[in-house]
Design a protein around this motif. Structure first.
Motif, PDB file in Angstrom:
ATOM      1  N   GLY A  96       0.806  -1.222   0.000  1.00 48.55           N
ATOM      2  CA  GLY A  96       0.000   0.000   0.000  1.00 48.55           C
ATOM      3  C   GLY A  96       0.834   1.265   0.000  1.00 48.55           C
ATOM      4  O   GLY A  96       0.349   2.336   0.381  1.00 48.55           O
ATOM      5  N   ASN A  97       2.091   1.179  -0.449  1.00 51.88           N
ATOM      6  CA  ASN A  97       2.974   2.344  -0.431  1.00 51.88           C
ATOM      7  C   ASN A  97       3.127   3.015  -1.788  1.00 51.88           C
ATOM      8  O   ASN A  97       3.872   3.974  -1.919  1.00 51.88           O
ATOM      9  N   ILE A  98       2.414   2.513  -2.801  1.00 54.85           N
ATOM     10  CA  ILE A  98       2.483   3.104  -4.141  1.00 54.85           C
ATOM     11  C   ILE A  98       1.105   3.647  -4.498  1.00 54.85           C
ATOM     12  O   ILE A  98       0.120   2.904  -4.484  1.00 54.85           O
ATOM     13  N   PRO A 154      -3.697  -2.939 -20.340  1.00 56.91           N
ATOM     14  CA  PRO A 154      -5.149  -2.747 -20.515  1.00 56.91           C
ATOM     15  C   PRO A 154      -5.890  -4.063 -20.286  1.00 56.91           C
ATOM     16  O   PRO A 154      -5.504  -5.104 -20.807  1.00 56.91           O
ATOM     17  N   GLY A 155      -6.922  -4.005 -19.457  1.00 51.78           N
ATOM     18  CA  GLY A 155      -7.672  -5.201 -19.120  1.00 51.78           C
ATOM     19  C   GLY A 155      -7.059  -6.017 -18.005  1.00 51.78           C
ATOM     20  O   GLY A 155      -7.614  -7.046 -17.605  1.00 51.78           O
ATOM     21  N   GLY A 156      -5.910  -5.564 -17.475  1.00 51.37           N
ATOM     22  CA  GLY A 156      -5.253  -6.271 -16.380  1.00 51.37           C
ATOM     23  C   GLY A 156      -5.897  -5.986 -15.037  1.00 51.37           C
ATOM     24  O   GLY A 156      -6.936  -5.323 -14.954  1.00 51.37           O
ATOM     25  N   THR A 157      -5.263  -6.472 -13.967  1.00 52.60           N
ATOM     26  CA  THR A 157      -5.869  -6.409 -12.635  1.00 52.60           C
ATOM     27  C   THR A 157      -4.880  -5.910 -11.593  1.00 52.60           C
ATOM     28  O   THR A 157      -3.728  -6.355 -11.558  1.00 52.60           O
ATOM     29  N   VAL A 158      -5.354  -5.001 -10.739  1.00 49.84           N
ATOM     30  CA  VAL A 158      -4.618  -4.590  -9.543  1.00 49.84           C
ATOM     31  C   VAL A 158      -5.296  -5.226  -8.341  1.00 49.84           C
ATOM     32  O   VAL A 158      -6.499  -5.037  -8.127  1.00 49.84           O
ATOM     33  N   LEU A 159      -4.538  -5.994  -7.570  1.00 47.45           N
ATOM     34  CA  LEU A 159      -5.054  -6.620  -6.355  1.00 47.45           C
ATOM     35  C   LEU A 159      -4.553  -5.818  -5.160  1.00 47.45           C
ATOM     36  O   LEU A 159      -3.392  -5.915  -4.776  1.00 47.45           O
ATOM     37  N   GLY A 160      -5.433  -5.009  -4.582  1.00 45.33           N
ATOM     38  CA  GLY A 160      -5.052  -4.170  -3.446  1.00 45.33           C
ATOM     39  C   GLY A 160      -5.245  -4.914  -2.137  1.00 45.33           C
ATOM     40  O   GLY A 160      -6.235  -4.705  -1.442  1.00 45.33           O
ATOM     41  N   VAL A 161      -4.306  -5.793  -1.801  1.00 43.98           N
ATOM     42  CA  VAL A 161      -4.431  -6.588  -0.573  1.00 43.98           C
ATOM     43  C   VAL A 161      -4.495  -5.678   0.645  1.00 43.98           C
ATOM     44  O   VAL A 161      -5.204  -5.958   1.612  1.00 43.98           O
ATOM     45  N   ILE A 162      -3.758  -4.586   0.600  1.00 44.87           N
ATOM     46  CA  ILE A 162      -3.816  -3.575   1.653  1.00 44.87           C
ATOM     47  C   ILE A 162      -4.218  -2.258   1.018  1.00 44.87           C
ATOM     48  O   ILE A 162      -3.589  -1.818   0.040  1.00 44.87           O
TER      49      ILE A 162
END
Length: 336
Positions: A237-239, A250-258
Protein backbone atom coordinates in the motif's frame (compact mmCIF):
# COMPACT_ATOMS: atom_id res chain seq x y z
CA UNK A 1 -13.22 -14.14 25.96
CA UNK A 2 -13.87 -13.22 29.62
CA UNK A 3 -11.30 -13.56 32.37
CA UNK A 4 -12.88 -15.04 35.48
CA UNK A 5 -12.51 -17.84 37.97
CA UNK A 6 -12.75 -21.21 36.27
CA UNK A 7 -11.98 -24.76 37.24
CA UNK A 8 -8.87 -26.41 35.82
CA UNK A 9 -11.06 -28.46 33.48
CA UNK A 10 -12.71 -25.39 31.96
CA UNK A 11 -9.75 -22.98 31.93
CA UNK A 12 -6.94 -22.40 29.46
CA UNK A 13 -3.99 -20.08 28.99
CA UNK A 14 -4.28 -17.35 26.37
CA UNK A 15 -2.31 -14.29 25.25
CA UNK A 16 -4.69 -11.48 26.17
CA UNK A 17 -4.60 -7.74 25.45
CA UNK A 18 -7.05 -5.52 27.36
CA UNK A 19 -5.84 -2.25 25.84
CA UNK A 20 -4.46 -1.06 22.52
CA UNK A 21 -0.77 -0.32 22.36
CA UNK A 22 2.77 -1.66 22.17
CA UNK A 23 3.62 -5.39 22.31
CA UNK A 24 3.79 -5.21 26.10
CA UNK A 25 -0.01 -4.90 26.35
CA UNK A 26 -0.15 -8.63 25.50
CA UNK A 27 -0.13 -10.74 28.67
CA UNK A 28 -0.74 -14.37 29.50
CA UNK A 29 -3.88 -15.07 31.49
CA UNK A 30 -6.08 -17.95 32.55
CA UNK A 31 -9.40 -17.58 30.77
CA UNK A 32 -12.45 -19.69 30.09
CA UNK A 33 -11.92 -22.55 27.65
CA UNK A 34 -14.28 -22.31 24.64
CA UNK A 35 -17.61 -24.05 25.15
CA UNK A 36 -18.57 -27.18 23.22
CA UNK A 37 -18.82 -26.54 19.47
CA UNK A 38 -22.19 -25.60 18.04
CA UNK A 39 -23.43 -27.07 14.73
CA UNK A 40 -20.90 -26.34 12.00
CA UNK A 41 -18.09 -25.56 14.46
CA UNK A 42 -14.81 -27.26 15.36
CA UNK A 43 -12.94 -27.11 18.68
CA UNK A 44 -9.18 -27.27 18.16
CA UNK A 45 -6.42 -27.89 20.66
CA UNK A 46 -3.90 -25.36 19.33
CA UNK A 47 -0.28 -26.38 18.78
CA UNK A 48 0.98 -23.39 16.78
CA UNK A 49 -0.15 -20.03 15.44
CA UNK A 50 1.44 -17.04 13.76
CA UNK A 51 1.80 -13.42 14.79
CA UNK A 52 0.86 -11.71 11.55
CA UNK A 53 0.96 -8.09 10.45
CA UNK A 54 -2.81 -8.14 11.00
CA UNK A 55 -2.29 -9.10 14.66
CA UNK A 56 0.21 -6.29 15.04
CA UNK A 57 -2.12 -3.73 13.51
CA UNK A 58 -5.16 -4.79 15.52
CA UNK A 59 -3.15 -4.87 18.76
CA UNK A 60 -1.95 -1.30 18.18
CA UNK A 61 -5.18 -0.19 16.45
CA UNK A 62 -3.03 0.80 13.49
CA UNK A 63 -5.55 0.55 10.68
CA UNK A 64 -5.52 1.74 7.04
CA UNK A 65 -6.29 5.38 6.30
CA UNK A 66 -9.94 6.31 6.73
CA UNK A 67 -11.00 3.01 8.32
CA UNK A 68 -10.61 3.91 12.01
CA UNK A 69 -14.33 4.42 12.69
CA UNK A 70 -15.46 1.35 10.76
CA UNK A 71 -12.68 -0.77 12.26
CA UNK A 72 -13.68 0.31 15.77
CA UNK A 73 -17.02 -1.44 15.45
CA UNK A 74 -15.10 -4.68 14.89
CA UNK A 75 -11.98 -4.35 17.02
CA UNK A 76 -13.23 -1.90 19.66
CA UNK A 77 -13.34 1.82 20.33
CA UNK A 78 -11.47 2.44 23.60
CA UNK A 79 -10.44 -1.14 24.34
CA UNK A 80 -10.15 -4.34 22.28
CA UNK A 81 -13.40 -6.19 21.64
CA UNK A 82 -11.31 -9.23 20.76
CA UNK A 83 -8.69 -9.69 23.50
CA UNK A 84 -7.18 -12.90 22.08
CA UNK A 85 -5.52 -12.39 18.70
CA UNK A 86 -4.29 -14.97 16.19
CA UNK A 87 -5.91 -15.27 12.75
CA UNK A 88 -4.72 -18.83 12.17
CA UNK A 89 -3.66 -21.98 13.95
CA UNK A 90 -2.69 -25.59 13.60
CA UNK A 91 -3.57 -28.28 16.08
CA UNK A 92 -5.66 -31.32 16.88
CA UNK A 93 -9.44 -31.52 16.67
CA UNK A 94 -10.92 -31.92 20.14
CA UNK A 95 -14.59 -31.99 19.19
CA UNK A 96 -16.88 -31.18 16.27
CA UNK A 97 -20.38 -29.79 16.11
CA UNK A 98 -23.32 -31.32 14.34
CA UNK A 99 -22.96 -31.33 10.56
CA UNK A 100 -19.15 -31.32 10.48
CA UNK A 101 -18.02 -34.40 8.55
CA UNK A 102 -14.76 -33.44 6.81
CA UNK A 103 -12.71 -33.53 10.03
CA UNK A 104 -13.08 -35.59 13.20
CA UNK A 105 -11.71 -35.63 16.77
CA UNK A 106 -8.04 -36.56 16.70
CA UNK A 107 -7.37 -35.14 13.22
CA UNK A 108 -4.38 -32.84 12.80
CA UNK A 109 -5.66 -29.67 11.13
CA UNK A 110 -4.84 -26.16 10.05
CA UNK A 111 -7.42 -23.43 10.38
CA UNK A 112 -8.15 -19.88 9.31
CA UNK A 113 -9.91 -18.00 12.11
CA UNK A 114 -9.99 -14.72 10.23
CA UNK A 115 -11.46 -11.65 11.90
CA UNK A 116 -12.81 -13.76 14.76
CA UNK A 117 -9.18 -14.28 15.86
CA UNK A 118 -8.54 -16.52 18.92
CA UNK A 119 -5.51 -18.52 17.74
CA UNK A 120 -3.19 -17.28 20.49
CA UNK A 121 -4.59 -19.65 23.07
CA UNK A 122 -4.55 -23.31 24.03
CA UNK A 123 -7.95 -23.90 22.39
CA UNK A 124 -9.85 -22.22 19.58
CA UNK A 125 -13.35 -22.50 18.13
CA UNK A 126 -13.64 -22.30 14.35
CA UNK A 127 -16.91 -21.97 12.45
CA UNK A 128 -16.66 -23.76 9.11
CA UNK A 129 -19.21 -21.60 7.30
CA UNK A 130 -17.33 -18.30 7.69
CA UNK A 131 -13.80 -19.64 8.17
CA UNK A 132 -11.90 -22.73 7.12
CA UNK A 133 -10.57 -25.92 8.72
CA UNK A 134 -8.72 -28.54 6.68
CA UNK A 135 -6.46 -31.47 7.46
CA UNK A 136 -2.84 -30.51 7.98
CA UNK A 137 -0.51 -31.83 5.29
CA UNK A 138 1.16 -34.87 6.85
CA UNK A 139 4.58 -33.76 5.59
CA UNK A 140 4.41 -30.51 7.59
CA UNK A 141 5.00 -29.96 11.30
CA UNK A 142 2.43 -28.01 13.31
CA UNK A 143 4.67 -24.95 13.04
CA UNK A 144 4.97 -25.32 9.27
CA UNK A 145 1.25 -25.96 8.99
CA UNK A 146 0.41 -22.71 10.76
CA UNK A 147 2.80 -20.87 8.44
CA UNK A 148 0.85 -21.68 5.27
CA UNK A 149 -2.56 -20.50 6.48
CA UNK A 150 -2.78 -16.69 6.60
CA UNK A 151 -0.52 -15.88 3.66
CA UNK A 152 -1.53 -18.93 1.64
CA UNK A 153 -5.27 -18.37 1.94
CA UNK A 154 -4.99 -14.62 1.23
CA UNK A 155 -2.76 -15.02 -1.82
CA UNK A 156 -4.81 -17.92 -3.21
CA UNK A 157 -8.07 -15.99 -2.83
CA UNK A 158 -6.81 -12.83 -4.55
CA UNK A 159 -5.02 -14.65 -7.38
CA UNK A 160 -8.13 -16.72 -8.04
CA UNK A 161 -10.20 -13.53 -8.28
CA UNK A 162 -7.69 -12.23 -10.82
CA UNK A 163 -7.78 -15.51 -12.72
CA UNK A 164 -4.00 -15.96 -12.83
CA UNK A 165 -2.93 -18.38 -15.58
CA UNK A 166 0.09 -19.67 -17.44
CA UNK A 167 1.90 -16.96 -19.38
CA UNK A 168 0.61 -14.06 -17.26
CA UNK A 169 3.08 -11.49 -16.00
CA UNK A 170 2.66 -10.78 -12.29
CA UNK A 171 4.25 -8.08 -10.13
CA UNK A 172 4.22 -8.81 -6.38
CA UNK A 173 4.91 -5.72 -4.27
CA UNK A 174 6.01 -6.82 -0.81
CA UNK A 175 7.20 -10.21 -2.02
CA UNK A 176 9.01 -11.26 1.15
CA UNK A 177 6.13 -11.09 3.66
CA UNK A 178 3.62 -13.78 4.56
CA UNK A 179 1.24 -12.97 1.71
CA UNK A 180 4.00 -12.00 -0.70
CA UNK A 181 5.97 -15.24 -0.36
CA UNK A 182 2.75 -17.16 -0.90
CA UNK A 183 1.72 -15.06 -3.91
CA UNK A 184 5.11 -15.58 -5.59
CA UNK A 185 4.85 -19.36 -5.16
CA UNK A 186 1.24 -19.67 -6.24
CA UNK A 187 1.61 -17.43 -9.28
CA UNK A 188 4.77 -19.27 -10.35
CA UNK A 189 3.03 -22.62 -9.89
CA UNK A 190 0.25 -21.38 -12.19
CA UNK A 191 2.86 -20.81 -14.88
CA UNK A 192 3.03 -17.02 -14.57
CA UNK A 193 6.21 -14.98 -15.00
CA UNK A 194 6.71 -13.39 -11.58
CA UNK A 195 8.55 -10.20 -10.62
CA UNK A 196 9.01 -9.73 -6.88
CA UNK A 197 9.59 -6.41 -5.14
CA UNK A 198 11.58 -6.55 -1.90
CA UNK A 199 14.84 -5.37 -0.35
CA UNK A 200 18.17 -6.77 -1.46
CA UNK A 201 18.50 -8.87 1.71
CA UNK A 202 15.42 -10.86 0.68
CA UNK A 203 16.18 -11.19 -3.04
CA UNK A 204 17.62 -14.71 -2.81
CA UNK A 205 14.60 -15.92 -0.84
CA UNK A 206 12.11 -14.47 -3.33
CA UNK A 207 14.03 -15.93 -6.26
CA UNK A 208 14.10 -19.35 -4.59
CA UNK A 209 10.30 -19.26 -4.34
CA UNK A 210 9.89 -18.92 -8.09
CA UNK A 211 10.32 -15.26 -8.99
CA UNK A 212 11.90 -14.82 -12.43
CA UNK A 213 13.02 -11.31 -11.56
CA UNK A 214 13.52 -9.36 -8.34
CA UNK A 215 13.43 -5.57 -7.97
CA UNK A 216 15.20 -3.99 -5.00
CA UNK A 217 12.82 -1.17 -4.09
CA UNK A 218 15.60 0.66 -2.19
CA UNK A 219 17.47 1.32 -5.44
CA UNK A 220 14.91 0.91 -8.23
CA UNK A 221 11.40 2.27 -8.72
CA UNK A 222 9.29 -0.88 -9.26
CA UNK A 223 6.75 0.87 -11.50
CA UNK A 224 9.03 3.20 -13.43
CA UNK A 225 10.74 0.87 -15.88
CA UNK A 226 8.04 0.88 -18.58
CA UNK A 227 7.20 -2.78 -17.92
CA UNK A 228 3.48 -3.65 -17.95
CA UNK A 229 1.97 -6.59 -16.08
CA UNK A 230 -1.23 -8.59 -16.35
CA UNK A 231 -1.59 -8.63 -12.56
CA UNK A 232 -0.15 -6.41 -9.84
CA UNK A 233 -0.40 -7.72 -6.27
CA UNK A 234 0.07 -4.87 -3.78
CA UNK A 235 0.77 -6.18 -0.27
CA UNK A 236 2.21 -2.91 1.05
CA UNK A 237 0.00 0.00 0.00
CA UNK A 238 2.97 2.34 -0.43
CA UNK A 239 2.48 3.10 -4.14
CA UNK A 240 -0.32 5.50 -5.15
CA UNK A 241 -3.00 3.93 -7.30
CA UNK A 242 -2.35 6.32 -10.16
CA UNK A 243 1.19 4.97 -10.44
CA UNK A 244 0.18 1.33 -9.97
CA UNK A 245 -2.31 1.70 -12.80
CA UNK A 246 0.47 2.70 -15.19
CA UNK A 247 2.16 -0.67 -14.54
CA UNK A 248 -0.90 -2.70 -15.60
CA UNK A 249 -1.73 -3.78 -19.14
CA UNK A 250 -5.15 -2.75 -20.52
CA UNK A 251 -7.67 -5.20 -19.12
CA UNK A 252 -5.25 -6.27 -16.38
CA UNK A 253 -5.87 -6.41 -12.64
CA UNK A 254 -4.62 -4.59 -9.54
CA UNK A 255 -5.05 -6.62 -6.35
CA UNK A 256 -5.05 -4.17 -3.45
CA UNK A 257 -4.43 -6.59 -0.57
CA UNK A 258 -3.82 -3.58 1.65
CA UNK A 259 -5.73 -0.35 0.99
CA UNK A 260 -7.22 2.56 2.88
CA UNK A 261 -10.92 3.39 2.81
CA UNK A 262 -10.60 6.16 0.18
CA UNK A 263 -8.84 3.75 -2.17
CA UNK A 264 -11.45 1.04 -1.59
CA UNK A 265 -14.30 3.45 -2.33
CA UNK A 266 -12.66 4.91 -5.42
CA UNK A 267 -11.29 1.62 -6.76
CA UNK A 268 -14.17 0.63 -9.12
CA UNK A 269 -14.37 4.03 -10.81
CA UNK A 270 -10.60 4.35 -11.04
CA UNK A 271 -10.45 0.95 -12.66
CA UNK A 272 -13.07 1.88 -15.24
CA UNK A 273 -11.25 5.08 -16.14
CA UNK A 274 -7.91 3.27 -16.46
CA UNK A 275 -9.36 0.34 -18.39
CA UNK A 276 -8.25 -2.15 -15.75
CA UNK A 277 -9.85 -4.19 -12.99
CA UNK A 278 -9.22 -3.17 -9.38
CA UNK A 279 -9.88 -5.57 -6.49
CA UNK A 280 -9.69 -3.63 -3.20
CA UNK A 281 -8.87 -4.99 0.25
CA UNK A 282 -12.14 -6.86 0.72
CA UNK A 283 -11.91 -9.88 -1.56
CA UNK A 284 -14.80 -12.34 -1.05
CA UNK A 285 -14.23 -15.13 1.46
CA UNK A 286 -13.37 -18.46 -0.15
CA UNK A 287 -13.39 -21.33 2.34
CA UNK A 288 -11.94 -23.70 -0.26
CA UNK A 289 -8.82 -21.61 -0.88
CA UNK A 290 -7.00 -23.06 2.13
CA UNK A 291 -7.83 -26.57 0.96
CA UNK A 292 -6.15 -25.87 -2.38
CA UNK A 293 -3.08 -24.47 -0.63
CA UNK A 294 -2.88 -27.56 1.60
CA UNK A 295 -3.06 -29.82 -1.46
CA UNK A 296 -0.09 -28.03 -3.03
CA UNK A 297 1.87 -28.20 0.23
CA UNK A 298 1.20 -31.94 0.44
CA UNK A 299 2.95 -32.54 -2.89
CA UNK A 300 5.76 -30.07 -2.18
CA UNK A 301 4.52 -27.43 -4.65
CA UNK A 302 3.99 -24.85 -1.90
CA UNK A 303 6.33 -24.48 1.05
CA UNK A 304 6.01 -22.61 4.32
CA UNK A 305 8.36 -19.68 4.87
CA UNK A 306 9.22 -19.21 8.53
CA UNK A 307 11.46 -16.38 9.69
CA UNK A 308 11.43 -17.09 13.44
CA UNK A 309 9.68 -19.42 15.85
CA UNK A 310 8.91 -18.34 19.43
CA UNK A 311 7.63 -20.23 22.44
CA UNK A 312 4.19 -19.14 23.63
CA UNK A 313 5.79 -17.62 26.73
CA UNK A 314 7.76 -15.28 24.42
CA UNK A 315 4.80 -14.02 22.39
CA UNK A 316 5.57 -10.40 23.34
CA UNK A 317 8.98 -10.79 21.68
CA UNK A 318 7.21 -12.16 18.61
CA UNK A 319 5.02 -9.05 18.46
CA UNK A 320 8.10 -6.83 18.85
CA UNK A 321 9.79 -8.53 15.92
CA UNK A 322 6.73 -8.24 13.67
CA UNK A 323 6.56 -4.54 14.55
CA UNK A 324 10.01 -4.03 12.99
CA UNK A 325 8.43 -4.69 9.56
CA UNK A 326 11.46 -6.78 8.65
CA UNK A 327 10.06 -10.29 8.94
CA UNK A 328 10.51 -12.72 6.05
CA UNK A 329 7.43 -14.84 5.57
CA UNK A 330 5.92 -15.85 8.90
CA UNK A 331 6.61 -15.51 12.60
CA UNK A 332 5.35 -18.64 14.34
CA UNK A 333 4.42 -19.15 17.99
CA UNK A 334 4.57 -22.68 19.37
CA UNK A 335 1.72 -23.35 21.82
CA UNK A 336 2.42 -26.07 24.43
Amino acid sequence: MPEHRTSAATAMTAAVSREFGAPEVVRHARVAKPRAPHPGEVLIGVRASTVSIADSRVRAKRVPTGTSLLASFTIGFRAPRIPVLGMDCSGIVEAVGEGVTHVAPGDEVIALLGSAFGGHAEYAIVGTTSTSVVRKPANLSFEEGAAIVFGGWTARTYLDVAGVKAGDTVLVNGASGAVGTAAVQLAAHAGAHVTGVCSARNADLVSSLGADRVIDYTTTDPVDDQTRYDIVVDNVGNIPFERLATAVKPGGTVLGVIAGLPDMIKAPMRGLRAGIRVVPANAPFDRHALERVAELATVGAFRPVIDRTYEFTDIVAAHRYVDTNRKRGNVVVRVP
